[in-house]
Scaffold this motif. Structure first.
Motif, mmCIF file in Angstrom:
data_model
loop_
_atom_site.group_PDB
_atom_site.id
_atom_site.type_symbol
_atom_site.label_atom_id
_atom_site.label_comp_id
_atom_site.label_asym_id
_atom_site.label_seq_id
_atom_site.Cartn_x
_atom_site.Cartn_y
_atom_site.Cartn_z
ATOM 1 N N LYS A 169 -4.145 2.081 7.890
ATOM 2 C CA LYS A 169 -2.785 1.944 8.393
ATOM 3 C C LYS A 169 -2.308 3.254 9.007
ATOM 4 N N THR A 213 -7.269 3.485 -0.998
ATOM 5 C CA THR A 213 -7.231 4.635 -0.089
ATOM 6 C C THR A 213 -7.642 4.226 1.317
ATOM 7 N N PHE A 260 0.810 -1.222 0.000
ATOM 8 C CA PHE A 260 0.000 0.000 0.000
ATOM 9 C C PHE A 260 0.843 1.271 0.000
ATOM 10 N N ALA A 261 2.074 1.198 0.505
ATOM 11 C CA ALA A 261 2.916 2.393 0.580
ATOM 12 C C ALA A 261 3.543 2.749 -0.767
ATOM 13 N N VAL A 314 2.544 5.755 4.430
ATOM 14 C CA VAL A 314 1.416 5.057 3.780
ATOM 15 C C VAL A 314 1.256 5.445 2.311
ATOM 16 N N GLY A 315 2.232 6.168 1.754
ATOM 17 C CA GLY A 315 2.227 6.395 0.313
ATOM 18 C C GLY A 315 1.807 7.769 -0.164
ATOM 19 N N TYR A 316 1.736 8.769 0.733
ATOM 20 C CA TYR A 316 1.331 10.118 0.323
ATOM 21 C C TYR A 316 2.461 11.111 0.601
ATOM 22 N N ARG A 333 -4.827 2.477 3.086
ATOM 23 C CA ARG A 333 -3.796 3.426 3.501
ATOM 24 C C ARG A 333 -4.234 4.233 4.719
#
Length: 539
Positions: A495, A489, A452-453, A514-516, A492
């Motif tokens: 988490k 989303t 997810f990251a 978390v990927g942002y 993420r």
């Protein structure tokens, strides 16, 4: 476009072939030329042609010596010998060097064209095989983590193939198992009203959150652990122990870990769990015994005569206790669930028949025990159908099932009841997509939870499962009830919420985790999905 090189000490031969070969028809081009083996070797190294046409008798290095060096350097192209001499010994050496053809001069252009067409056709077939092999290897690499997870599940539940158990075979990441002892902590999520009302995508999200919490908390207490989902609401945590750990110290650590898990999952997720602990096993092949005992302990809260100890943590319904070795069908549950999910009625009937046969040989099997089994199996049926978009309550009202279960007193009655229900369910099931689509969505969900990251797109996953992007979008939404992007989303954000509740990281650190990279955008999404700002969580 294929590339062809020619090596011959006769310039007229070189020019004649260069002008006469039908390059366009062959989809080929001139790659280079040389007058002897030494120059030819250098030219081939530099240009890497697909086909080499060479003479044998040349000054300096002859053709066979050049070919031998090319093979030593693992040149993989096709080699055609065009010689003015028909010599058996040369032909024998050419065969040893895997030459495609050995032709005598002079040669007609139609014959040469035919030989070249065959060589290029062989190259095309080899290239196709190589591409397929590369694709297969990529798929195997991509699926390797999921294959390993299935291996762990089988090792924990006792469904490993006999070859693994008799040969003591362990995949590379788990070879340390042979040097440790093992104990299983069985975890059962209580299916209360709130859990029963969850959508499939929400339920997947909760399972993902539970796995995060269990792994993080367990690794704080023990160096080596493996977590695996079994079926329905049940998961297992395998703890690998150093042999020198004292029994008293171990019991204290296990109790502390169990209480911590109960509290964390209740605090973060508002879920109630029940926990059971099996006995320590010295051999990894005996892990399923500990699994059976762990889940037997989960059900022993009303049986005060059980060996071991009781612990009710903070008024919860969770019980930590040691099992007593009574038959506990974790393997049976897992195999039956797999058969139902893949709609293999005959396989399900065989699994039930074999289990009932073993059950009849057990002493002390009471109607209460049989009814408990029936209740749990009905829950597994409900969960398996729920995963494919069906609600079992629509087929069978709860009050009818409760009455039927209460009338079960003999193993054979349980067998008849189970097979009748499976037959009825199988004949009425309406799959929302075929098994290939179900597997694709399962893979996507697991991939999202594991990556997810990273920058994940639907197009990327479409390439991995070999389904078009647009069609995959429809399949995913049909089976989960929401779009791919929305589900990603939510994973993420879930988490992120967990990380924020730990209060160890700042908001921008959590967003990146978390990927942002865009913190304001992350904050907007977080509030949209949770109703609060991320800064409110860490206050």
């Amino acid at each position: 476009m294929w590339r062809i090189a020619i090596i011959d000490d006769d310039r007229q031969v070189l020019q004649g072939m260069k002008l006469s070969i039908p390059w366009e028809e062959l989809n080929a081009e001139w790659a280079g030329e040389a007058l002897n083996g030494s120059d030819g070797l250098a030219m081939i190294r530099q240009t890497q042609p697909d086909v080499v046409i060479t003479d044998i008798y040349m000054p300096g290095m002859n053709g066979l010596e050049m070919i031998e060096q090319l093979r030593e350097q693992e040149y993989g192209g096709k080699i055609i010998i065009l010689s003015g001499y028909s010599d058996f010994e040369y032909a024998r050496q050419a065969l040893r060097l895997h030459v495609s053809d050995y032709l005598s001069k002079p040669i007609s252009m139609p014959t040469l064209k035919s030989i070249l067409e065959k060589a290029l056709r062989d190259l095309e077939e080899e290239e196709e095989r190589r591409v397929k092999q590369d694709e297969l290897e990529q798929k195997l690499m991509m699926y390797e983590p999921f294959v390993e997870k299935e291996w762990v599940k089988s090792a924990v539940a006792g469904t490993l193939a006999d070859s693994y158990r008799t040969g003591n075979l362990l995949p590379a990441p788990y070879r340390y198992w042979s040097e440790t002892h093992h104990v299983v902590m069985g975890i059962d999520i209580v299916r209360d009203v709130r859990v029963s009302q969850l959508s499939l995508s929400d339920w997947n999200l909760f399972r993902f959150a539970v796995s995060n919490i269990v792994n993080e908390v367990a690794h704080e207490a023990f160096a080596f652990v493996d977590y695996t989902e079994l079926h329905s609401t049940r998961t297992a945590l395998v703890i690998h122990l150093q042999p020198d750990l004292s029994e008293r110290q171990l019991q204290e650590q296990l109790i502390q870990l169990g209480v911590r898990l109960i509290d964390c999952i209740r605090s973060y997720l508002k879920l109630v769990i029940r926990i059971g602990i099996g006995r320590v096993q010295e051999e990894w092949k005996d892990i399923p015994d500990s699994t059976e005992e762990a889940f037997r302990a989960v059900e022993m809260k009303e049986n005060r005569a059980a060996e071991g100890y009781d612990l009710f943590a903070s008024g919860s319904e969770a019980r930590i206790g040691q099992g007593n070795g009574v038959l506990r069908p974790v393997k049976f549950y897992l195999e039956l669930a797999a058969a139902i999910k893949t709609s293999q009625e005959w396989q399900a009937e065989r699994i039930i028949s074999e289990f009932i046969e073993r059950l009849e040989k057990q002493e002390g099997i009471t109607p209460d025990y049989l009814q408990m089994l029936a209740g749990e199996l009905w829950g597994i049926f409900a969960y398996c159908l729920y995963e494919v978009g069906m609600v079992l309550d629509d087929l069978y009202p709860n009050e009818h099932i409760t009455k039927e279960i209460a009338g079960l007193a003999q193993p054979k009655q349980l067998e008849v009841w189970l097979t009748d229900k499976i037959a009825a369910i199988s004949s009425s099931r309406q799959w929302r997509g075929n098994s290939k689509h179900r597997q694709a969505v399962d893979f996507m969900i697991q991939y999202i939870h594991d990556h997810f990251a990273k920058d994940i797109t639907l197009g990327d996953l479409a390439d991995k499962v070999y389904i078009s992007r647009n069609y995959l979008s429809i399949i995913f939404k049909n089976m989960t009830g929401e779009s791919f992007n929305n589900y990603l989303t939510r994973v993420r954000i879930e988490k992120a919420k967990e990380l924020l509740l730990e209060k160890r990281m700042l908001v921008y650190e959590v967003a990146e985790k978390v990927g942002y990279k865009n913190v304001p955008y992350f904050s907007t999404l977080f509030k949209k999905f949770t109703g609060i700002n991320p800064t409110d969580v860490i206050k």
